[in-house]
Write a protein that holds these residues in place. Structure first.
Motif, short mmCIF file in Angstrom:
data_model
loop_
_atom_site.label_atom_id
_atom_site.label_comp_id
_atom_site.label_asym_id
_atom_site.label_seq_id
_atom_site.Cartn_x
_atom_site.Cartn_y
_atom_site.Cartn_z
N SER A 20 1.41 -5.23 4.42
CA SER A 20 1.32 -5.27 2.96
C SER A 20 -0.13 -5.03 2.54
O SER A 20 -1.04 -4.98 3.36
N VAL A 21 -0.32 -4.89 1.24
CA VAL A 21 -1.68 -4.69 0.72
C VAL A 21 -2.54 -5.91 1.01
O VAL A 21 -3.71 -5.79 1.37
N ARG A 22 -1.95 -7.08 0.91
CA ARG A 22 -2.70 -8.31 1.22
C ARG A 22 -3.13 -8.33 2.69
O ARG A 22 -4.26 -8.71 3.01
N ALA A 23 -2.24 -7.91 3.58
CA ALA A 23 -2.58 -7.86 5.00
C ALA A 23 -3.68 -6.82 5.25
O ALA A 23 -4.58 -7.05 6.07
N ARG A 25 -6.00 -6.07 3.16
CA ARG A 25 -7.24 -6.69 2.68
C ARG A 25 -7.79 -7.69 3.69
O ARG A 25 -9.01 -7.77 3.90
N VAL A 26 -6.91 -8.42 4.34
CA VAL A 26 -7.36 -9.36 5.39
C VAL A 26 -7.95 -8.57 6.56
O VAL A 26 -8.99 -8.95 7.12
N ALA A 79 -11.37 -3.84 0.86
CA ALA A 79 -11.09 -5.26 0.66
C ALA A 79 -11.04 -5.66 -0.81
O ALA A 79 -10.21 -6.49 -1.20
N ARG A 83 -5.44 -3.06 -6.67
CA ARG A 83 -4.25 -2.38 -6.18
C ARG A 83 -3.98 -1.09 -6.95
O ARG A 83 -3.56 -0.09 -6.39
N TYR A 88 -2.03 2.92 -1.42
CA TYR A 88 -1.78 2.23 -0.16
C TYR A 88 -2.30 3.02 1.03
O TYR A 88 -2.98 2.48 1.90
N ARG A 91 -6.07 3.01 1.29
CA ARG A 91 -6.56 1.70 1.75
C ARG A 91 -6.36 1.55 3.25
O ARG A 91 -7.23 1.06 3.97
#
Length: 112
Positions: A20-23, A25-26, A79, A83, A88, A91
């Motif tokens: 995911s986008v959150r993953a 970013r991590v 990071a 969004r 995607y 990124r």
């Protein structure tokens, strides 16, 4: 295919197994930590070459530090970019590039 909310252009949706986008970013934050470790390793390589080598740095040392800077900018952009600003796929490529640059920098410094 889904449509982009901003301009109606079709965009490819990520596969169900992609992070995911959150993953992402991590992972981008992890690349910043890897870049710090890479910076320390690059400094160690350069100082070891300065002490035991000919005492002067070559062009590959400059390339290694510029590689670290490029990786930091790429990882930071992946990071913190909103969004809606960064697609995607862009990124994901930026995260991959940041990790690759973190690995490459000390190896480039070793060439010198």
């Amino acid at each position: 295919m889904t449509t982009n909310a901003h301009d109606g252009r079709p965009t490819a949706a990520p596969t169900p197994t992609s992070p995911s986008v959150r993953a992402l970013r991590v992972l981008a934050g992890g690349s910043l930590l890897a870049l710090f470790v890479s910076f320390v390793l690059t400094v160690v390589v350069v100082l070891e070459d300065a002490i035991s080598g000919d005492g002067r740095s070559g062009v590959f040392v400059d390339v290694a530090f510029w590689t670290l800077a490029a990786g930091a900018v790429t990882g930071l952009a992946a990071a913190v970019a909103p969004r809606a600003t960064l697609e995607y796929r862009v990124r994901a490529v930026a995260v991959t590039a940041a990790w690759a640059l973190a690995v490459i920098a000390p190896l480039v410094a070793l060439v010198d």
